[in-house]
Design a protein around this motif. Structure first.
Motif, PDB file in Angstrom:
ATOM      1  N   VAL A 114      18.811   2.880 -23.481  1.00 47.46           N
ATOM      2  CA  VAL A 114      18.165   3.290 -22.240  1.00 47.46           C
ATOM      3  C   VAL A 114      18.820   4.599 -21.822  1.00 47.46           C
ATOM      4  CG1 VAL A 114      17.699   2.712 -19.834  1.00 47.46           C
ATOM      5  CG2 VAL A 114      17.739   0.908 -21.561  1.00 47.46           C
ATOM      6  N   GLU A 115      18.041   5.660 -21.821  1.00 48.98           N
ATOM      7  CA  GLU A 115      18.552   6.976 -21.440  1.00 48.98           C
ATOM      8  C   GLU A 115      18.400   7.163 -19.933  1.00 48.98           C
ATOM      9  OE1 GLU A 115      19.935   9.205 -23.457  1.00 48.98           O
ATOM     10  OE2 GLU A 115      19.585   8.057 -25.288  1.00 48.98           O
ATOM     11  N   PRO A 116      19.296   7.943 -19.333  1.00 52.04           N
ATOM     12  CA  PRO A 116      19.103   8.257 -17.914  1.00 52.04           C
ATOM     13  C   PRO A 116      17.783   9.007 -17.727  1.00 52.04           C
ATOM     14  CG  PRO A 116      21.285   8.942 -18.655  1.00 52.04           C
ATOM     15  CD  PRO A 116      20.503   8.548 -19.880  1.00 52.04           C
ATOM     16  N   PRO A 117      17.196   8.931 -16.557  1.00 50.70           N
ATOM     17  CA  PRO A 117      15.935   9.645 -16.322  1.00 50.70           C
ATOM     18  C   PRO A 117      16.166  11.155 -16.338  1.00 50.70           C
ATOM     19  CG  PRO A 117      16.801   8.821 -14.259  1.00 50.70           C
ATOM     20  CD  PRO A 117      17.685   8.271 -15.344  1.00 50.70           C
TER      21      PRO A 117
ATOM     22  N   ALA B 274      16.343  10.983  -9.400  1.00 46.78           N
ATOM     23  CA  ALA B 274      15.693   9.894 -10.141  1.00 46.78           C
ATOM     24  C   ALA B 274      16.739   8.851 -10.538  1.00 46.78           C
ATOM     25  CB  ALA B 274      15.003  10.445 -11.386  1.00 46.78           C
ATOM     26  N   PHE B 275      16.344   7.565 -10.538  1.00 42.55           N
ATOM     27  CA  PHE B 275      17.251   6.470 -10.867  1.00 42.55           C
ATOM     28  C   PHE B 275      16.594   5.514 -11.851  1.00 42.55           C
ATOM     29  CE2 PHE B 275      18.635   2.116 -10.341  1.00 42.55           C
ATOM     30  CZ  PHE B 275      20.011   2.244 -10.471  1.00 42.55           C
ATOM     31  N   ASN B 276      17.386   5.046 -12.853  1.00 40.81           N
ATOM     32  CA  ASN B 276      17.004   3.897 -13.677  1.00 40.81           C
ATOM     33  C   ASN B 276      18.285   3.141 -14.034  1.00 40.81           C
ATOM     34  OD1 ASN B 276      18.168   5.099 -15.954  1.00 40.81           O
ATOM     35  ND2 ASN B 276      16.225   5.572 -16.936  1.00 40.81           N
ATOM     36  N   SER B 277      18.193   2.123 -14.874  1.00 43.54           N
ATOM     37  CA  SER B 277      19.350   1.281 -15.169  1.00 43.54           C
ATOM     38  C   SER B 277      20.475   2.030 -15.874  1.00 43.54           C
ATOM     39  CB  SER B 277      18.925   0.070 -15.995  1.00 43.54           C
ATOM     40  OG  SER B 277      18.367   0.499 -17.219  1.00 43.54           O
ATOM     41  N   ALA B 278      20.197   3.193 -16.443  1.00 41.62           N
ATOM     42  CA  ALA B 278      21.236   3.983 -17.111  1.00 41.62           C
ATOM     43  C   ALA B 278      21.917   4.959 -16.164  1.00 41.62           C
ATOM     44  CB  ALA B 278      20.640   4.735 -18.293  1.00 41.62           C
ATOM     45  N   GLY B 279      21.403   5.129 -14.953  1.00 36.04           N
ATOM     46  CA  GLY B 279      22.066   6.015 -13.997  1.00 36.04           C
ATOM     47  C   GLY B 279      21.123   6.828 -13.153  1.00 36.04           C
ATOM     48  N   THR B 280      21.711   7.750 -12.417  1.00 32.24           N
ATOM     49  CA  THR B 280      20.969   8.626 -11.514  1.00 32.24           C
ATOM     50  C   THR B 280      21.054  10.053 -12.023  1.00 32.24           C
ATOM     51  OG1 THR B 280      21.520   7.206  -9.657  1.00 32.24           O
ATOM     52  CG2 THR B 280      20.784   9.425  -9.121  1.00 32.24           C
ATOM     53  N   ARG B 281      19.957  10.784 -11.937  1.00 35.07           N
ATOM     54  CA  ARG B 281      19.938  12.204 -12.308  1.00 35.07           C
ATOM     55  C   ARG B 281      19.354  12.981 -11.149  1.00 35.07           C
ATOM     56  NH1 ARG B 281      20.229  13.380 -17.980  1.00 35.07           N
ATOM     57  NH2 ARG B 281      20.133  15.508 -17.239  1.00 35.07           N
ATOM     58  N   GLY B 282      19.926  14.129 -10.925  1.00 38.47           N
ATOM     59  CA  GLY B 282      19.438  14.991  -9.868  1.00 38.47           C
ATOM     60  C   GLY B 282      20.541  15.286  -8.898  1.00 38.47           C
ATOM     61  N   PRO B 283      20.255  15.914  -7.835  1.00 38.60           N
ATOM     62  CA  PRO B 283      18.916  16.110  -7.286  1.00 38.60           C
ATOM     63  C   PRO B 283      18.188  17.284  -7.933  1.00 38.60           C
ATOM     64  CG  PRO B 283      20.527  17.074  -5.815  1.00 38.60           C
ATOM     65  CD  PRO B 283      21.298  16.409  -6.940  1.00 38.60           C
ATOM     66  N   SER B 284      16.908  17.337  -7.626  1.00 40.17           N
ATOM     67  CA  SER B 284      16.061  18.449  -8.041  1.00 40.17           C
ATOM     68  C   SER B 284      16.486  19.701  -7.283  1.00 40.17           C
ATOM     69  CB  SER B 284      14.605  18.135  -7.700  1.00 40.17           C
ATOM     70  OG  SER B 284      14.467  18.058  -6.279  1.00 40.17           O
ATOM     71  N   GLU B 285      15.821  20.797  -7.563  1.00 40.13           N
ATOM     72  CA  GLU B 285      16.000  21.986  -6.727  1.00 40.13           C
ATOM     73  C   GLU B 285      15.557  21.614  -5.308  1.00 40.13           C
ATOM     74  OE1 GLU B 285      14.273  25.678  -8.028  1.00 40.13           O
ATOM     75  OE2 GLU B 285      14.474  25.048 -10.115  1.00 40.13           O
ATOM     76  N   THR B 286      16.193  22.200  -4.330  1.00 41.78           N
ATOM     77  CA  THR B 286      15.845  21.953  -2.927  1.00 41.78           C
ATOM     78  C   THR B 286      14.747  22.919  -2.502  1.00 41.78           C
ATOM     79  OG1 THR B 286      18.092  21.220  -2.466  1.00 41.78           O
ATOM     80  CG2 THR B 286      16.770  21.893  -0.582  1.00 41.78           C
ATOM     81  N   ILE B 287      13.786  22.401  -1.749  1.00 46.04           N
ATOM     82  CA  ILE B 287      12.758  23.276  -1.174  1.00 46.04           C
ATOM     83  C   ILE B 287      12.849  23.192   0.345  1.00 46.04           C
ATOM     84  CG2 ILE B 287      11.209  23.062  -3.155  1.00 46.04           C
ATOM     85  CD1 ILE B 287       9.436  21.232  -1.338  1.00 46.04           C
ATOM     86  N   SER B 288      12.362  24.214   1.016  1.00 44.57           N
ATOM     87  CA  SER B 288      12.326  24.242   2.485  1.00 44.57           C
ATOM     88  C   SER B 288      10.884  24.339   2.946  1.00 44.57           C
ATOM     89  CB  SER B 288      13.113  25.448   3.013  1.00 44.57           C
ATOM     90  OG  SER B 288      14.471  25.316   2.672  1.00 44.57           O
TER      91      SER B 288
END
Length: 181
Positions: A83-86, A149-163
């Motif tokens: 299971v790869e991280p997202p 993004a989150f799944n059972s392998a971990g959390t990735r991110g955050p994305s770029e921030t927008i205003s």
């Protein structure tokens, strides 16, 4: 079967003498130090798979011999599912912007859910879809938003921030003017 970090196999022979153990994977002899993820005990009667990967799937066989005489063979089939991280979500985009709400959308893969961060306020909102309607918001307020993004392998991110600034809105109840001359 899912093996995320370690799986341990051991076979012991009881009786006189000191047997010699060796291991095979898919009919090929496994040698110590042939793979940094395979750890043998000092006597080689146990084998540990550390940080298992899909390439380690196969049939593992432990064979014991003594004075070149065959004593026993024990096998176990091991299938490793990885299971790869997202992926990190792409920068979100906003639509349907009003004075009190907006819709945020993004792209990402392999996520069980997403966490949307919203400032001001330090608010975090969970979404199982790659979009979310955010309401109630304050009129004519500049918000910064990002997605992880989150799944059972971990959390990735955050994305770029927008205003995004919400619309100014219209005062409720209308306006009363008095004009004097």
């Amino acid at each position: 079967t899912l093996f995320r970090s370690k799986q341990w196999y051991q076979r012991r022979v009881r009786g006189p003498g000191s047997p010699t153990y060796f291991w095979k994977k898919n009919d090929n002899t496994i040698y110590p130090n042939s793979d940094e993820k395979l750890l043998f005990s000092e006597t080689k009667q146990s084998l540990t798979l550390s940080n298992a990967t899909k390439s380690q799937s196969g049939e593992y066989v432990c064979i014991a011999t003594e004075n070149d005489a065959y004593l026993f063979e024990s096998s176990v089939a091991l299938t490793v599912f990885v299971v790869e991280p997202p992926s990190i979500p792409a920068a979100p985009s906003a639509s349907n912007i009003s004075s009190t709400s907006l819709t945020l959308s993004w792209t990402g893969t392999s996520a069980q859910y997403y966490i949307v961060s919203l400032d001001p306020g330090g608010i975090e909102v969970k979404s199982t879809l790659p979009s979310i309607a955010l309401t109630p918001l304050q009129p004519y307020t500049l918000y910064t938003l990002s997605v992880a993004a989150f799944n059972s392998a971990g959390t990735r991110g955050p994305s770029e921030t927008i205003s995004i600034r919400t619309d100014p809105g219209t005062p409720s109840g209308g306006l009363d003017f008095t004009v004097g001359l």
